[in-house]
Each structure stands twice: as C-alpha cells, then as structure tokens.
Write a protein that holds these residues in place. Sequence first.
Motif, PDB file in Angstrom:
ATOM      1  N   UNK A  52       1.037  -1.244   0.208  1.00  0.00           N
ATOM      2  CA  UNK A  52       0.115  -0.057   0.081  1.00  0.00           C
ATOM      3  C   UNK A  52       0.895   1.230   0.018  1.00  0.00           C
ATOM      4  N   UNK A  53       0.714   2.073  -0.830  1.00  0.00           N
ATOM      5  CA  UNK A  53       1.307   3.519  -0.869  1.00  0.00           C
ATOM      6  C   UNK A  53       0.604   4.321  -0.087  1.00  0.00           C
ATOM      7  N   UNK A  54       1.178   5.060   1.043  1.00  0.00           N
ATOM      8  CA  UNK A  54       0.339   5.723   2.163  1.00  0.00           C
ATOM      9  C   UNK A  54       0.723   7.385   1.692  1.00  0.00           C
ATOM     10  N   UNK A  55      -0.736   7.808   1.300  1.00  0.00           N
ATOM     11  CA  UNK A  55      -0.665   9.219   1.032  1.00  0.00           C
ATOM     12  C   UNK A  55      -0.550  10.022   2.227  1.00  0.00           C
ATOM     13  N   UNK A  56       0.153  11.374   1.847  1.00  0.00           N
ATOM     14  CA  UNK A  56       0.358  12.088   2.966  1.00  0.00           C
ATOM     15  C   UNK A  56      -1.033  12.448   3.830  1.00  0.00           C
ATOM     16  N   UNK A  57      -1.109  12.456   5.095  1.00  0.00           N
ATOM     17  CA  UNK A  57      -1.960  12.694   5.965  1.00  0.00           C
ATOM     18  C   UNK A  57      -2.942  11.812   5.969  1.00  0.00           C
ATOM     19  N   UNK A  58      -3.061  10.602   5.240  1.00  0.00           N
ATOM     20  CA  UNK A  58      -3.995   9.791   5.229  1.00  0.00           C
ATOM     21  C   UNK A  58      -3.611   8.573   6.204  1.00  0.00           C
ATOM     22  N   UNK A  59      -4.549   7.976   6.760  1.00  0.00           N
ATOM     23  CA  UNK A  59      -3.968   6.874   7.844  1.00  0.00           C
ATOM     24  C   UNK A  59      -4.454   5.320   7.140  1.00  0.00           C
ATOM     25  N   UNK A  60      -3.673   4.413   7.513  1.00  0.00           N
ATOM     26  CA  UNK A  60      -3.582   3.167   7.223  1.00  0.00           C
ATOM     27  C   UNK A  60      -4.257   2.425   8.480  1.00  0.00           C
ATOM     28  N   UNK A  61      -5.328   1.784   8.512  1.00  0.00           N
ATOM     29  CA  UNK A  61      -5.828   0.909   9.889  1.00  0.00           C
ATOM     30  C   UNK A  61      -5.578  -0.407   9.471  1.00  0.00           C
ATOM     31  N   UNK A  62      -4.658  -0.992  10.222  1.00  0.00           N
ATOM     32  CA  UNK A  62      -4.608  -2.420  10.065  1.00  0.00           C
ATOM     33  C   UNK A  62      -4.526  -3.500  11.288  1.00  0.00           C
ATOM     34  N   UNK A  63      -4.802  -4.654  11.135  1.00  0.00           N
ATOM     35  CA  UNK A  63      -4.564  -5.452  12.160  1.00  0.00           C
ATOM     36  C   UNK A  63      -3.287  -5.434  12.983  1.00  0.00           C
ATOM     37  N   UNK A  64      -3.385  -5.662  14.180  1.00  0.00           N
ATOM     38  CA  UNK A  64      -2.001  -5.702  15.135  1.00  0.00           C
ATOM     39  C   UNK A  64      -1.594  -7.070  14.924  1.00  0.00           C
ATOM     40  N   UNK A  65      -2.199  -8.218  14.854  1.00  0.00           N
ATOM     41  CA  UNK A  65      -2.134  -9.515  15.247  1.00  0.00           C
ATOM     42  C   UNK A  65      -2.604 -10.536  14.033  1.00  0.00           C
ATOM     43  N   UNK A  66      -3.913 -10.297  13.696  1.00  0.00           N
ATOM     44  CA  UNK A  66      -4.767 -11.255  13.016  1.00  0.00           C
ATOM     45  C   UNK A  66      -5.907 -10.801  12.746  1.00  0.00           C
ATOM     46  N   UNK A  67      -6.706 -11.356  11.676  1.00  0.00           N
ATOM     47  CA  UNK A  67      -8.168 -10.999  11.310  1.00  0.00           C
ATOM     48  C   UNK A  67      -8.906 -12.278  11.352  1.00  0.00           C
ATOM     49  N   UNK A  68     -10.173 -12.124  11.625  1.00  0.00           N
ATOM     50  CA  UNK A  68     -11.148 -13.233  11.555  1.00  0.00           C
ATOM     51  C   UNK A  68     -11.308 -13.575  10.203  1.00  0.00           C
ATOM     52  N   UNK A  69     -11.200 -14.904   9.802  1.00  0.00           N
ATOM     53  CA  UNK A  69     -11.717 -15.483   8.574  1.00  0.00           C
ATOM     54  C   UNK A  69     -12.671 -16.416   8.732  1.00  0.00           C
TER      55      UNK A  69
END
Length: 239
Positions: free
Chosen positions: A189-206
């Motif tokens: 993911x390219x992270x634009x200036x001022x934008x946030x990337x929310x992501x899992x710390x450890x895992x996601x439910x599948x």
Amino acid sequence: MTTASGLRTDRVAGQDWTALAAELDEHGHTLTGPLLTPDECCGIAELYDREELFRSTIDMARHRFGSGRYRYFTHDLPDIVRDLRAALYPKLLPIARDWAERLGRPGWWPPRLDDWIAQCHQAGQSKSSQILLRYGPGDWNALHRDLFGDIIFPLQVVVGLDVPGVDFTGGEFLMVEQRPRAQSRGAAVTLPQGHGLIFTTRERPVRSSRGWSAAPMRHGVSVVRSGQRRTLGLVFHDA
C-alpha cells in the motif's frame, strides 16, 4: 469557532466507517481519507529531532529489524498525536469487539481510551507506544507485529507524513497474511500524506468450515529508493 482539536476529531468522525470496517474484514487493512493537513504532517515530522519528546530511539539495523530509525514518544504526547488517538479509539472499538466476538474471545476494551490504558499499566505495560518513524534511501522494516505485552488492542493506525513520489520513492507499506493450509497472501500500500492506514495488530477473523478462525498477519515497509519517508504510528496499547 471550531478548534484545531475539534477539526481533527471531525475529520476522523467524517470517514465512512461502514466501508472501512468492511475493508478491514476483507483484507485486514484499509486506507482512510485525510486525517491530517499537510501543515500538520510537517509539524509532526519536524518533532523527530526534539530529543525531549521521546523516551527511546531504536536503530533497526542494530536489532536486525531492518534499516532506519524510529522513536517512541513519552506519555506527554503532542496535541495532534493525542487528538488523533483519542478520536480513533471509539471508532475502532466496535470493530475490535465484533472481531473478538467472532473469534470467541472477550472484548474487554472499555469505552474510554484512558480506562483501557490504565488497564495496560495495571498489567505492567506502562511505556508509551506511539511511534515517529524516519526512513532514508535503502531503509526498510522487516515483517513484524507490534504486540509489546500480553494485552493488546487488535487494530492500529499509521499516518503518512510525506508525499509519495515527491518526497520519497519506494517505501510501500507491506501486509502479509498467513493462510491456513495455503501460501501466504501479501499486499503493498502506498500511503498518501495525511491519510491513515488502519490495520490489524496481530490477526483478522476469517470464515472457515468450522465457523471463524484467526488468520495471522504481519506488517513491514519495503525498501525506500530515494528521499525521506516519515510516518506516525498510533498504537492503542502500551508497552
């Protein structure tokens, strides 16, 4: 008259949280719209050289984490960092609780961020975990997780402080998901200036044939080709 703090809170509240939650469910990460202005990004990035604001500095090459340096803020956070973290926590909390329910785990996080941080301190996790990162040409970050202790909040946020393709090249944010009985899945993911990337710390439910299972995920940063890449890391548990 709306204060600067109020404007930052409004930007967080104004995101499409239904769409962001759906994207998190699908991929374990999602990109927000602008959370900080260019001036706010520059102001945060320029704090890096103010030694008194940080409790420690990590040289990634020394610890074999990659290459580059990052710094942990003290608990006396700059207003922008404090405002963003406080505004994001109640928006992320319903997602965290939903994930915990799917995985059959307790969603023990209280409504107020201060109360949750107090629980971290009671558990022996009392060090600030907010991070300011700086990468130059050739720097990178190995795949890892920001766990820091036994109790965690399952989502975190990184905010881009520079303009990709202008201030730096390369330096994509990397996510790798370990899939059961299959090869891993990666994303850049390219992270634009001022934008946030929310992501899992450890895992996601599948979803699986037996209901829900946890898919482990790790994150890192690809090699910076040129320029300087700086980011703000917001973690919702202390270390």
